[in-house]
Design a protein around this motif. Sequence first.
Motif, PDB file in Angstrom:
ATOM      1  N   PRO A  77       0.786  -1.070   0.012  1.00 56.68           N
ATOM      2  CA  PRO A  77       0.197   0.065   0.101  1.00 56.68           C
ATOM      3  C   PRO A  77       0.901   1.148  -0.163  1.00 56.68           C
ATOM      4  N   ARG A  78       0.632   2.057  -0.926  1.00 53.54           N
ATOM      5  CA  ARG A  78       1.363   3.410  -0.988  1.00 53.54           C
ATOM      6  C   ARG A  78       0.444   4.548  -1.277  1.00 53.54           C
ATOM      7  N   PRO A  79      -0.247   4.904  -0.099  1.00 52.52           N
ATOM      8  CA  PRO A  79      -1.213   5.990   0.179  1.00 52.52           C
ATOM      9  C   PRO A  79      -0.659   7.547  -0.505  1.00 52.52           C
ATOM     10  N   SER A  80       0.726   7.456  -0.354  1.00 52.06           N
ATOM     11  CA  SER A  80       1.457   8.824  -0.326  1.00 52.06           C
ATOM     12  C   SER A  80       1.740   8.958  -2.007  1.00 52.06           C
ATOM     13  N   LEU A  81       1.583   7.976  -2.789  1.00 51.07           N
ATOM     14  CA  LEU A  81       1.809   8.126  -4.153  1.00 51.07           C
ATOM     15  C   LEU A  81       0.647   8.763  -5.080  1.00 51.07           C
ATOM     16  N   ARG A  82       1.280   9.785  -5.809  1.00 51.84           N
ATOM     17  CA  ARG A  82       0.166  10.675  -6.640  1.00 51.84           C
ATOM     18  C   ARG A  82       0.514  10.424  -8.106  1.00 51.84           C
ATOM     19  N   THR A  83       1.444  10.036  -8.552  1.00 48.66           N
ATOM     20  CA  THR A  83       2.096  10.213  -9.815  1.00 48.66           C
ATOM     21  C   THR A  83       2.772   8.591 -10.181  1.00 48.66           C
ATOM     22  N   LEU A  84       2.200   7.900 -11.264  1.00 49.37           N
ATOM     23  CA  LEU A  84       2.581   6.694 -11.578  1.00 49.37           C
ATOM     24  C   LEU A  84       2.604   6.656 -13.177  1.00 49.37           C
ATOM     25  N   LEU A 107      -3.469  -2.553  -8.840  1.00 50.31           N
ATOM     26  CA  LEU A 107      -2.965  -1.663  -8.308  1.00 50.31           C
ATOM     27  C   LEU A 107      -3.816  -0.554  -7.549  1.00 50.31           C
ATOM     28  N   CYS A 108      -5.137  -0.829  -7.773  1.00 51.12           N
ATOM     29  CA  CYS A 108      -5.967   0.384  -7.320  1.00 51.12           C
ATOM     30  C   CYS A 108      -6.033   0.205  -5.830  1.00 51.12           C
ATOM     31  N   GLY A 109      -6.097  -0.763  -5.156  1.00 56.77           N
ATOM     32  CA  GLY A 109      -6.012  -0.811  -3.540  1.00 56.77           C
ATOM     33  C   GLY A 109      -5.022  -0.244  -2.883  1.00 56.77           C
ATOM     34  N   ALA A 110      -3.647  -0.463  -3.651  1.00 57.26           N
ATOM     35  CA  ALA A 110      -2.485   0.168  -3.012  1.00 57.26           C
ATOM     36  C   ALA A 110      -2.256   1.485  -3.432  1.00 57.26           C
ATOM     37  N   CYS A 111      -2.706   1.930  -4.518  1.00 60.56           N
ATOM     38  CA  CYS A 111      -2.550   3.508  -4.927  1.00 60.56           C
ATOM     39  C   CYS A 111      -3.757   4.189  -5.384  1.00 60.56           C
ATOM     40  N   GLU A 112      -4.488   3.910  -4.127  1.00 61.35           N
ATOM     41  CA  GLU A 112      -6.093   4.554  -4.188  1.00 61.35           C
ATOM     42  C   GLU A 112      -5.871   6.207  -4.298  1.00 61.35           C
ATOM     43  N   ARG A 113      -5.083   6.925  -4.090  1.00 59.03           N
ATOM     44  CA  ARG A 113      -4.948   8.262  -4.222  1.00 59.03           C
ATOM     45  C   ARG A 113      -3.955   9.019  -5.464  1.00 59.03           C
ATOM     46  N   LEU A 114      -4.008   7.820  -6.202  1.00 60.39           N
ATOM     47  CA  LEU A 114      -3.222   8.439  -7.432  1.00 60.39           C
ATOM     48  C   LEU A 114      -3.868   9.577  -8.095  1.00 60.39           C
ATOM     49  N   PRO A 129     -15.473  -3.656 -16.946  1.00 59.32           N
ATOM     50  CA  PRO A 129     -16.103  -2.334 -16.500  1.00 59.32           C
ATOM     51  C   PRO A 129     -16.539  -2.293 -14.748  1.00 59.32           C
ATOM     52  N   GLY A 130     -15.991  -1.424 -14.022  1.00 61.02           N
ATOM     53  CA  GLY A 130     -16.397  -1.372 -12.756  1.00 61.02           C
ATOM     54  C   GLY A 130     -15.082  -1.770 -11.726  1.00 61.02           C
ATOM     55  N   GLN A 131     -14.294  -2.355 -12.449  1.00 62.25           N
ATOM     56  CA  GLN A 131     -12.809  -2.746 -11.692  1.00 62.25           C
ATOM     57  C   GLN A 131     -11.864  -1.548 -11.440  1.00 62.25           C
ATOM     58  N   LEU A 132     -11.654  -0.933 -12.487  1.00 66.96           N
ATOM     59  CA  LEU A 132     -10.727   0.328 -12.279  1.00 66.96           C
ATOM     60  C   LEU A 132     -11.306   1.480 -11.551  1.00 66.96           C
ATOM     61  N   VAL A 133     -10.828   1.490 -10.155  1.00 66.57           N
ATOM     62  CA  VAL A 133     -11.236   2.256  -9.207  1.00 66.57           C
ATOM     63  C   VAL A 133     -10.340   3.250  -8.661  1.00 66.57           C
ATOM     64  N   LEU A 134     -10.380   4.605  -9.052  1.00 68.97           N
ATOM     65  CA  LEU A 134      -9.309   5.382  -8.677  1.00 68.97           C
ATOM     66  C   LEU A 134     -10.014   6.855  -8.392  1.00 68.97           C
ATOM     67  N   PRO A 135     -10.407   6.844  -7.372  1.00 73.99           N
ATOM     68  CA  PRO A 135     -11.538   8.234  -7.326  1.00 73.99           C
ATOM     69  C   PRO A 135     -10.817   9.726  -7.314  1.00 73.99           C
ATOM     70  N   TYR A 136      -9.466   9.521  -6.929  1.00 73.49           N
ATOM     71  CA  TYR A 136      -8.684  10.803  -6.854  1.00 73.49           C
ATOM     72  C   TYR A 136      -8.112  11.408  -8.121  1.00 73.49           C
ATOM     73  N   LEU A 137      -8.051  10.166  -9.274  1.00 74.90           N
ATOM     74  CA  LEU A 137      -7.208  10.371 -10.499  1.00 74.90           C
ATOM     75  C   LEU A 137      -7.867  11.627 -11.274  1.00 74.90           C
TER      76      LEU A 137
END
Length: 297
Positions: A77-84, A107-114, A129-137
């Motif tokens: 889990p990498r909650p601080s990651l913003r850019t990948l 990656l979605c669960g580990a990098c949810e704040r991307l 459809p529905g599996q790519l979940v990145l609410p802050y992207l």
Amino acid sequence: DEAKVNLGWENGFIKEARVAYDDDDAYDEETEAEVVKWLATLLDEPSARFLQSLVVGIVQMVDNSYDAVIREIGRRPRPSLRTLFLGDFDGEQTEISWSALGDITKLCGACERLESLTLKSGSMNLGKPGQLVLPYLRELLVITGGLAKESLKAILGAHVPSLEKLSLYMGTGSYGGTITRKDVDALLKSERFPRLTHLGLVNSEIADELCSVLHLSPLVAQVKELDLSMGTLSDAGASVLATYAKGLSHLEKLDITRSYVSPAVAKQLQKALPKTKVVSDKPRGDAFDRRYVSISE
């Protein structure tokens, strides 16, 4: 030979990192394991706990797969990651068609704040459809020589409510592209991206076909920038854009660079859209009037 790791520091912590195998001779099958090993070491390093930006370059010259890379990132889990950015390589290192991304949804669960995600590969799996979940992207850039309709469906079904910039390199059927105008119509009619201000339908061999429907699109109506560069856009398509300019007059920028539009027609398009910055350059082409997308092989 070892993987190369470049680090950027801030206040005693690693803020940004790039991992790649940049040796001139990267044919060795062990190079993938080398990159994955160094990536895992980086992610386990206490000083990288606040890592904000991660770039992964070439893993292997042939069969350049990011599956193991994605797996390692997904385990931590990498909650601080913003850019990948996965796939930061050029044509001198390997062909894009020799690369496979793997299942990005892991990656979605580990990098949810991307906030920014760039994916560059020949084949890729964006899930169902529905599996790519990145609410802050806020920014999604998909670079490929042939985008499959399954990938477009995954993006259409993604949970990315904060998305402001979407750029899709659509490519050609010769390298796996299966998207038709009907598939793009579903995107152009979509209401799933309420904050989108930049839309890129880039590197497309159906660019001329799209020109007759862009002015009718609710999605195009809300964006400020439209990018149609790097594809097979010709004078015919650009003239259609000029004909339906009223539906595009809200645009602040229209990019038609690296296409096949002549200076005369580009000037005609700019005249039809006086408040829009139409960005063009010297047209591509050859003596046989053949047209190709910019990125395929």
